[in-house]
Design a protein around this motif. Structure first.
Motif, PDB file in Angstrom:
ATOM      1  N   GLY A  38      -9.971  -1.140   1.868  1.00 40.01           N
ATOM      2  CA  GLY A  38      -8.694  -0.468   2.405  1.00 40.01           C
ATOM      3  C   GLY A  38      -8.692  -0.590   3.932  1.00 40.01           C
ATOM      4  O   GLY A  38      -7.485  -0.847   4.250  1.00 40.01           O
ATOM      5  N   ALA A  39      -9.847  -0.975   4.635  1.00 43.61           N
ATOM      6  CA  ALA A  39      -9.778  -1.411   5.969  1.00 43.61           C
ATOM      7  C   ALA A  39      -9.165  -2.857   6.292  1.00 43.61           C
ATOM      8  O   ALA A  39      -8.163  -2.922   7.088  1.00 43.61           O
ATOM      9  CB  ALA A  39     -11.115  -1.038   6.639  1.00 43.61           C
ATOM     10  N   ARG A  62      -5.204  -2.491   5.420  1.00 39.37           N
ATOM     11  CA  ARG A  62      -4.512  -1.715   6.736  1.00 39.37           C
ATOM     12  C   ARG A  62      -4.328  -2.519   7.763  1.00 39.37           C
ATOM     13  O   ARG A  62      -3.173  -2.511   8.619  1.00 39.37           O
ATOM     14  CB  ARG A  62      -5.396  -0.230   6.963  1.00 39.37           C
ATOM     15  CG  ARG A  62      -5.123   0.651   5.962  1.00 39.37           C
ATOM     16  CD  ARG A  62      -5.652   2.053   6.348  1.00 39.37           C
ATOM     17  NE  ARG A  62      -7.036   1.877   6.924  1.00 39.37           N
ATOM     18  CZ  ARG A  62      -7.826   2.362   5.894  1.00 39.37           C
ATOM     19  NH1 ARG A  62      -7.765   2.834   4.728  1.00 39.37           N
ATOM     20  NH2 ARG A  62      -9.510   2.270   6.124  1.00 39.37           N
ATOM     21  N   LYS A 108      -1.705  -5.066   6.943  1.00 36.85           N
ATOM     22  CA  LYS A 108      -0.181  -4.627   6.747  1.00 36.85           C
ATOM     23  C   LYS A 108       0.165  -4.425   8.482  1.00 36.85           C
ATOM     24  O   LYS A 108       1.174  -4.770   8.821  1.00 36.85           O
ATOM     25  CB  LYS A 108      -0.323  -3.293   6.371  1.00 36.85           C
ATOM     26  CG  LYS A 108      -0.503  -3.508   4.513  1.00 36.85           C
ATOM     27  CD  LYS A 108      -0.522  -2.119   4.033  1.00 36.85           C
ATOM     28  CE  LYS A 108      -0.727  -2.361   2.371  1.00 36.85           C
ATOM     29  NZ  LYS A 108      -0.831  -1.282   1.689  1.00 36.85           N
ATOM     30  N   ALA A 109      -0.452  -3.916   9.170  1.00 36.59           N
ATOM     31  CA  ALA A 109      -0.449  -3.473  10.772  1.00 36.59           C
ATOM     32  C   ALA A 109      -0.114  -5.104  11.443  1.00 36.59           C
ATOM     33  O   ALA A 109       0.585  -4.690  12.459  1.00 36.59           O
ATOM     34  CB  ALA A 109      -1.516  -2.845  11.230  1.00 36.59           C
ATOM     35  N   GLU A 158      -5.323   3.483  -2.405  1.00 32.29           N
ATOM     36  CA  GLU A 158      -3.868   3.799  -2.427  1.00 32.29           C
ATOM     37  C   GLU A 158      -3.116   3.167  -3.487  1.00 32.29           C
ATOM     38  O   GLU A 158      -1.968   3.194  -3.374  1.00 32.29           O
ATOM     39  CB  GLU A 158      -3.380   3.862  -1.051  1.00 32.29           C
ATOM     40  CG  GLU A 158      -2.813   2.261  -0.689  1.00 32.29           C
ATOM     41  CD  GLU A 158      -4.301   1.825   0.089  1.00 32.29           C
ATOM     42  OE1 GLU A 158      -4.232   0.778   0.660  1.00 32.29           O
ATOM     43  OE2 GLU A 158      -5.497   2.284  -0.088  1.00 32.29           O
TER      44      GLU A 158
END
Length: 227
Positions: free
Chosen positions: A37-38, A41, A44-45, A189
């Motif tokens: 998950g990290a 993220r 995507k960032a 997610e």
């Protein structure tokens, strides 16, 4: 972005370095203790378009996840018969030019889906590029190999058309890659794979693979996620 499972062996680290040379513009990141998950993220960032995660079993590369960001699809592949560059005699140097892509026998709907996932990892090549990557599907095992060509390449849209080759010289890793599963973005997610999606994929595998049917639905093995 290319990374590995947690605590990678020296062989998996070497394979990740070679995969960085395979995909033009790719960056390699040390996994450390980061969770999936990290990683997602962070990717995507920073505008990363695809995340590739390599896995191993007892020091042998045996898994590949390709996730197109931000919304998928995500494909889960098994790797077998991996041969790395230093294991091929007299292999020479490896070009980092954008390659022409050859896809053979991706004729079913599922095959075309897998073809799209793979081909959009690569930018459009120049017409005079002499680097060729071949994905040949036989009995749902995708043979993957990299060559430099001696001769003229008649490239069409995105470098996928008939290529007249005088000779080929291998310059990269190779592997057999049976496709395992398709779904959305991995992680907590991720959207679930619908029943209709699972049924369609199950029917496709039944038609293409015959009596040998890999798992389509269900959770990814925990060791693949580095848990």
């Amino acid at each position: 972005m290319i990374t590995t499972s947690r605590d990678p062996s020296s062989r998996l680290k070497m394979f990740a370095k070679e995969m960085k040379l395979v995909v033009p513009g790719a960056q390699r990141m040390n996994r450390g203790r980061h969770e999936v998950g990290a990683l997602l993220r962070a990717c995507k960032a920073n505008g990363v378009t695809d995340l590739l995660v390599l896995h191993e079993h007892r020091g042998q590369p045996d898994g590949l996840i390709i996730s197109h960001l931000p919304f998928g699809p995500t494909a889960f592949f098994t790797l077998c018969n991996v041969v790395m560059r230093h294991e091929v005699p007299d292999i020479g140097t490896m070009s980092e030019a954008t390659p022409h892509l050859i896809f053979h026998n991706f004729t079913s709907r599922l095959g075309q889906r897998v073809c799209s996932i793979l081909k959009y990892l690569f930018p459009v090549p120049k017409e005079d590029s002499k680097r060729v990557i071949t994905f040949a599907n036989q009995d749902d095992y995708i043979s993957f190999s990299i060559h430099d060509q001696a001769g003229h390449a008649g490239a069409g849209s995105h470098g996928r058309c008939g290529v007249a080759l005088a000779s080929l010289h291998q310059h990269g890793p190779q592997a057999a890659v049976p496709e395992r599963r398709l779904r959305g973005t991995p992680g907590p997610e991720r959207p679930p794979c619908s029943g209709g999606c699972r049924a369609a994929l199950s029917r496709a595998w039944t038609q293409d693979v015959g009596p040998v049917q890999p798992e389509i639905a269900g959770e990814l093995p925990r060791r693949w996620l580095g848990m």
